[in-house]
Design an enzyme around this catalytic site. Sequence first.
Site, PDB file in Angstrom:
ATOM      1  CB  SER A 121      -4.888 -41.898   2.564  1.00 11.37           C
ATOM      2  OG  SER A 121      -5.211 -40.597   2.963  1.00 11.37           O
TER       3      SER A 121
HETATM    4  N1  SAH Z   1      -7.827 -39.968   7.963  1.00 14.74           N
HETATM    5  C1  SAH Z   1      -8.951 -40.225   7.093  1.00 14.74           C
HETATM    6  C2  SAH Z   1      -8.846 -39.402   5.820  1.00 14.74           C
HETATM    7  C3  SAH Z   1     -10.145 -38.779   5.492  1.00 14.74           C
HETATM    8  S1  SAH Z   1     -10.128 -37.534   4.247  1.00 14.74           S
HETATM    9  C4  SAH Z   1      -9.120 -41.703   6.825  1.00 14.74           C
HETATM   10  O1  SAH Z   1      -8.283 -42.501   7.263  1.00 14.74           O
HETATM   11  O2  SAH Z   1     -10.109 -42.087   6.209  1.00 14.74           O
HETATM   12  C5  SAH Z   1      -9.902 -36.073   5.220  1.00 14.74           C
HETATM   13  C6  SAH Z   1     -10.976 -35.748   6.197  1.00 14.74           C
HETATM   14  O3  SAH Z   1     -10.662 -34.460   6.761  1.00 14.74           O
HETATM   15  C7  SAH Z   1     -12.379 -35.602   5.626  1.00 14.74           C
HETATM   16  O4  SAH Z   1     -13.221 -36.499   6.292  1.00 14.74           O
HETATM   17  C8  SAH Z   1     -12.757 -34.153   5.905  1.00 14.74           C
HETATM   18  O5  SAH Z   1     -14.120 -33.965   6.224  1.00 14.74           O
HETATM   19  C9  SAH Z   1     -11.873 -33.829   7.093  1.00 14.74           C
HETATM   20  N2  SAH Z   1     -11.622 -32.401   7.332  1.00 14.74           N
HETATM   21  C10 SAH Z   1     -11.388 -31.416   6.425  1.00 14.74           C
HETATM   22  N3  SAH Z   1     -11.196 -30.232   7.062  1.00 14.74           N
HETATM   23  C11 SAH Z   1     -11.308 -30.487   8.397  1.00 14.74           C
HETATM   24  C12 SAH Z   1     -11.222 -29.666   9.574  1.00 14.74           C
HETATM   25  N4  SAH Z   1     -10.969 -28.361   9.533  1.00 14.74           N
HETATM   26  N5  SAH Z   1     -11.409 -30.266  10.769  1.00 14.74           N
HETATM   27  C13 SAH Z   1     -11.675 -31.590  10.866  1.00 14.74           C
HETATM   28  N6  SAH Z   1     -11.778 -32.408   9.785  1.00 14.74           N
HETATM   29  C14 SAH Z   1     -11.590 -31.867   8.564  1.00 14.74           C
END
Ligand code: SAH
Length: 219
Positions: free
Chosen positions: A67
């Site tokens: 993000s």
């Molecule tokens: N907090 C992260 C944001 C990553 S984008 C950062 O600081 O970089 C969101 C992430 O959520 C992705 O890596 C995606 O694979 C994960 N995601 C999506 N659905 C999910 C689920 N049901 N359980 C765990 N992770 C999930």
Amino acid sequence: MVRPNINNYEKARERMILEQLVPRGIIDQKVLEVMGKVPRHLFVEDALQAQSYSDFPLPIGEGQTISQPYIVALMTQMLNLRGDESVLEIGTGSGYQAAVLSRLCERVFSVERIKPLFVKARKIFDQLLYFNILCKIDDGTMGWPANAPYDAIMVTAAGPDIPQALVDQLADPGRMVIPIGDRTSQRLTLVTKEDGEIKVRDGEAVRFVSLIGAQGWEP
Ligand code: SAH
């Protein structure tokens, strides 16, 4: 051309705070202080490091994104952390958000569904000696029941609804922030639990990658 080095990244963090976070209403001094220290550039691949403090999200592989700094700051500020909390994060991704949280609470539990991202993030946590972050590979829409309840929960992927498992695993009192909406646009939603009562408040318009799982979207 000046090559970015450690000192330049320190300056880049200062600029990020003064130009992106403070003017948009991030006033929690602890959040600002921590974002001035956590080395965001280490959470993206080398070729993107020079852009890592800029005002936009960046790709982290596997079709996922880290993000924009302002959104990380805003979501963190919404949780109102004091320092002694147990926090659950869904969507470890690059690990940057978990890293920021880990400097503001007692322990972070972070769940990621994509293995290569989990592996990379965990390596960086070890490198930085952020030992209070525990991660696992799983469907985070089911939470992490073994360590519940959590004083705060942050979901960094967007779902159609608030997963019931997460509401159940939220402590009382507790706060959760989660982007809710359709697959292209959402609202940052604040869910609070107090004296058994659940309150839901809509906030800022945002655009997150999809939360995929039993209580999220289909893959
Ligand atoms: N907090 C992260 C944001 C990553 S984008 C950062 O600081 O970089 C969101 C992430 O959520 C992705 O890596 C995606 O694979 C994960 N995601 C999506 N659905 C999910 C689920 N049901 N359980 C765990 N992770 C999930």
